[in-house]
Design a protein around this motif. Structure first.
Motif, short mmCIF file in Angstrom:
data_model
loop_
_atom_site.label_atom_id
_atom_site.label_comp_id
_atom_site.label_asym_id
_atom_site.label_seq_id
_atom_site.Cartn_x
_atom_site.Cartn_y
_atom_site.Cartn_z
N ASN A 101 -1.07 0.20 -0.97
CA ASN A 101 -0.17 -0.94 -0.93
C ASN A 101 1.24 -0.50 -0.55
O ASN A 101 2.05 -0.17 -1.40
CB ASN A 101 -0.15 -1.66 -2.29
N GLU A 103 3.77 -2.18 0.47
CA GLU A 103 4.85 -3.04 -0.03
C GLU A 103 5.19 -2.74 -1.49
O GLU A 103 6.31 -2.97 -1.92
CB GLU A 103 4.46 -4.52 0.09
N GLN A 104 4.24 -2.28 -2.26
CA GLN A 104 4.45 -2.05 -3.68
C GLN A 104 4.96 -0.63 -3.99
O GLN A 104 5.25 -0.32 -5.14
CB GLN A 104 3.15 -2.29 -4.45
#
Length: 133
Positions: A101, A103-104
């Protein structure tokens, strides 16, 4: 005679308990490829246990599910620092999709390899190992 057998067993058990990692330093990284059959169809965590130098960054690839592990930081790679040996890339192909992920992950450190990553992806099955200098 029994004493000798007992001493031999104790020595053997201690030897197993204190076994060294396959890759003690980056110049030994070729040992992973030499022993590839030991790691194929086994969890990634088994391979990671055999690497003593710290993996600094990882580039996941889902076209051909694999990790590109590096032993230099992203900053060191950008500045072209380190020797040829230190700039080695360890490619580990795995069977499943890598749920990375982007974005995380912390900004500017999206590719940093952490202990949490090792735990999260440790059960992925290794299918191939490649090393590029």
């Amino acid at each position: 005679m029994k004493t000798i057998i007992k001493l031999f067993i104790i020595f053997f058990v201690m030897r197993i308990g204190y076994s060294q990692q396959l890759v003690q330093n980056i110049s030994n990284i070729h040992r992973l490829k030499d022993n590839e059959a030991t790691f194929v169809n086994k969890p990634l965590k088994d391979l990671l246990k055999e690497i003593k130098p710290e993996i600094k960054i990882a580039f996941p690839n889902n076209e051909n599910p694999s990790f590109d592990f590096r032993f230099l930081t992203a900053e060191q790679l950008r500045k072209n620092e380190g020797t040829v040996v230190e700039n080695v890339a360890l490619f580990v192909d795995v069977k499943d999709f890598i749920d990375w992920n982007w974005e995380q992950r912390p900004k500017g450190r999206e590719t940093n390899w952490t202990k949490e990553d090792a735990e999260k992806y440790g059960n992925m099955i290794v299918t191939r190992i490649s090393i590029v200098y």
